[in-house]
Write an enzyme that holds these catalytic residues in place. Structure first.
Site, PDB file in Angstrom:
ATOM      1  N   LYS A   1     -40.634  10.391  24.011  1.00  0.00           N
ATOM      2  CA  LYS A   1     -41.999  10.061  25.146  1.00  0.00           C
ATOM      3  C   LYS A   1     -41.782   9.187  25.741  1.00  0.00           C
ATOM      4  CE  LYS A   1     -46.921   8.318  23.213  1.00  0.00           C
ATOM      5  NZ  LYS A   1     -47.627   8.190  22.226  1.00  0.00           N
TER       6      LYS A   1
ATOM      7  N   SER B   1     -51.580  11.066  21.786  1.00  0.00           N
ATOM      8  CA  SER B   1     -51.087  10.501  23.297  1.00  0.00           C
ATOM      9  C   SER B   1     -49.383  11.545  23.016  1.00  0.00           C
ATOM     10  CB  SER B   1     -51.211   9.462  23.014  1.00  0.00           C
ATOM     11  OG  SER B   1     -50.218   8.452  22.843  1.00  0.00           O
TER      12      SER B   1
ATOM     13  N   SER C   1     -51.492   9.010  17.697  1.00  0.00           N
ATOM     14  CA  SER C   1     -50.729   9.505  18.364  1.00  0.00           C
ATOM     15  C   SER C   1     -49.677  10.631  17.932  1.00  0.00           C
ATOM     16  CB  SER C   1     -50.307   8.567  19.653  1.00  0.00           C
ATOM     17  OG  SER C   1     -51.577   8.287  20.326  1.00  0.00           O
TER      18      SER C   1
HETATM   19  N1  GLN Z   1     -56.361   7.782  19.935  1.00  0.00           N
HETATM   20  C1  GLN Z   1     -56.127   6.907  20.041  1.00  0.00           C
HETATM   21  C2  GLN Z   1     -56.019   6.161  21.154  1.00  0.00           C
HETATM   22  O1  GLN Z   1     -55.898   6.177  22.005  1.00  0.00           O
HETATM   23  C3  GLN Z   1     -54.102   6.493  19.883  1.00  0.00           C
HETATM   24  C4  GLN Z   1     -53.417   6.237  20.472  1.00  0.00           C
HETATM   25  C5  GLN Z   1     -52.063   6.382  19.905  1.00  0.00           C
HETATM   26  O2  GLN Z   1     -52.103   6.827  18.867  1.00  0.00           O
HETATM   27  N2  GLN Z   1     -51.603   5.744  20.584  1.00  0.00           N
HETATM   28  O3  GLN Z   1     -55.579   5.037  21.298  1.00  0.00           O
END
Ligand code: GLN
Length: 500
Positions: free
Chosen positions: A86, A161, A185
């Site tokens: 990532k 994400s 994420s």
């Molecule tokens: N969707 C969550 C957020 O926007 C989790 C994101 C993540 O785990 N990096 O914070």
């Protein structure tokens, strides 16, 4: 000269590392052919936008070197494992953008500990994967590189994400990926894409070299087709690191070998709690409720005790998560000032930028996308002198209550089960209006079941749990107490086997 009758062997779509290893062993394939195969597939699936940079030449060169090591008998444990990382993980000499314009042209100066450990075992990194900007998002629509598409239905999001990382595994563009999980994420996109996502205990894997979002929540975790492969990657990445003092010194288990405990020749019955809301709440998609219920029935049939629990603080999970993570993000992201990294506002005609504060403001306004700006503003607000106690301190207190309430459940149970997400993958633009930001609360609800594990720091895994009527993948989440990754992986594997 190319023999035209020669049929390239890589017509198999490898789903497991053990299958790759078996074919490497017999000489049916080489690492180089494997990398060529993935490079072809990445090109063919360009429209999914899963990768933001491909390391074609470099991964081929490395593959040849690993082939040689295999021939010499000196290869590491991950020889033949082709992965993507990532775009929030530092890899020395390679671009690092965190899906953001503000890191334009930025090159990592060092390699993240987790990545280094995989490289030491001869992993091959084929490229850098698209993600929501600074890992903030649940749909991969906030990336400066454009959205990622779900391979099952390209009009739908892959989750976020780590959307690129999940789609890359889903579409067979690499065997596994390394993502990050601050509130789901790794697990939520794994659920949307029908693959496995594993978030370890907070402090199990070093965060050194991970672009910080919310430091007391961030975890690096693997995404793979199978629990075994995710477990192996975790096992290699985990463990103490002098560069990150929050890493635990607990010994790292042999996660990839973990088995459920036996009583004689029968598996010992486990005590599993499930969230009543996950199965009964009308807010959860009917197909997901049914799929979860089927798993509960199956676990009971396997001899385990499975009972419903209420989590009275469920409604406080998202507010607590979003207050604390935005507070931490506003502090972490203050380093991107247009001077030290990447993007800088530059307009020779603009005399106002002779003033440093204006330069910061313009660079940050132009360099960050809408969702990241929103979170920085929200985080700055909850940390401001007049509101600190009302929001930040209060959220810290609620975090403690959530932890206590979670501990209470785990006094009686070994695992907590729930759907990974309340809905399957939604349409691109459905919650973000085509650009991140139109209805953030709708988007935040996608994290309803995943944020708890980050708020309390517990490990959790998402495994595929069938599909809905439209063939969209459904995920099942299992959570375990801190450092119980072995048991977590063992239970997940037993459920995965029963899928076959
Ligand atoms: N969707 C969550 C957020 O926007 C989790 C994101 C993540 O785990 N990096 O914070």
């Amino acid at each position: 000269m190319t023999n035209l009758n020669y049929c390239p062997p890589i017509l198999t779509r490898y789903r497991t590392f053990s299958a790759v290893q078996a074919d490497l062993q017999t000489g049916t394939i080489t690492c180089r052919q494997l990398v060529e195969h993935y490079l072809d597939r990445i090109r063919e699936h360009h429209h999914l936008n899963a990768f933001t940079e491909i390391y074609a030449d470099e991964s081929l060169t490395r593959a040849t070197a690993v082939d040689q090591k295999l021939a010499d008998g000196t290869a590491g444990r991950l020889a033949g494992m082709v992965i993507g990382i990532k775009d929030v993980l530092s890899y020395a000499g390679h671009g690092l953008r965190a899906g953001s314009r503000i890191l334009d042209n930025f090159t990592a100066q060092f390699t993240a500990t987790a990545v280094e450990r995989l490289l030491d075992e001869d992993v091959i990194i084929i490229g850098r994967q698209n993600c929501d900007e600074f890992a903030m998002g649940s749909s991969n629509e906030s990336s400066a590189f454009g959205p990622v598409r779900n391979a099952v239905d390209p009009s739908r999001v892959p989750g976020g994400s780590s959307g690129g990382s999940a789609v890359a595994v889903q579409a067979g563009l690499c065997l596994a990926s390394i993502g990050s999980d601050t509130g789901g994420s790794v697990r939520q996109p794994a659920a949307f894409c029908g693959v496995v996502g594993l978030k370890p205990t907070y402090g199990r894997v070093s965060r050194w070299g991970l672009v910080a979002y919310a430091s007391s929540f961030d975890c690096i975790g693997p995404i793979a087709n199978t629990v075994d492969d995710a477990a192996l990657l975790l096992e290699i990445m985990a463990g103490p690191d002098a560069f990150d003092s929050t890493v635990a010194s607990q010994p790292v288990g042999a996660y990839s070998q973990a088995q459920l405990p036996n009583d004689g020749d029968r598996p010992r019955p486990l005590r599993i709690a499930y969230l009543r809301d996950g199965v009964e709440s009308a807010g959860v998609d009917a197909s997901i409720r049914e799929a979860t219920q089927r798993r509960i029935d199956q676990l009971r049939a396997m001899g385990h005790t499975v009972e419903s629990v209420d989590f009275p603080l469920l409604n406080y999970l998202l507010p607590t998560y979003y207050i604390l993570t935005t507070a931490e993000a506003s502090s972490n992201l203050s380093r991107f000032d247009g001077v030290r990294y990447g993007y800088r506002h530059s307009d020779p005609a603009d005399v106002s930028t002779t003033d440093l504060l204006t330069l910061y403001k313009k660079s940050r306004t132009e360099g960050f996308g809408a969702e990241v700006r929103r979170r920085i503003l929200l985080g700055t607000f909850v940390l401001s002198a007049s509101y600190y106690d009302a929001y930040y301190t209060k959220a810290q207190r609620v975090r403690r209550l959530i932890r206590q309430e979670t501990e209470r459940i785990f006094e009686q149970y070994d695992f907590l089960l729930s759907p990974t997400t309340p809905t399957p993958a939604f349409k691109l633009g459905e919650k973000a209006g085509g650009r991140a930001g139109d209805d953030p609360l709708q988007m935040y609800l996608a994290d309803l079941f995943t944020v708890q594990a980050n708020v309390v720091g517990y490990p959790a895994i998402s495994i595929p749990n069938g599909t809905d009527h439209a063939n969209l993948p459904i995920g099942l989440q299992l959570m375990a107490p801190p450092f119980a990754e072995e048991a977590l992986v063992a239970l997940a594997r037993s459920l995965e086997k029963s899928n076959d």
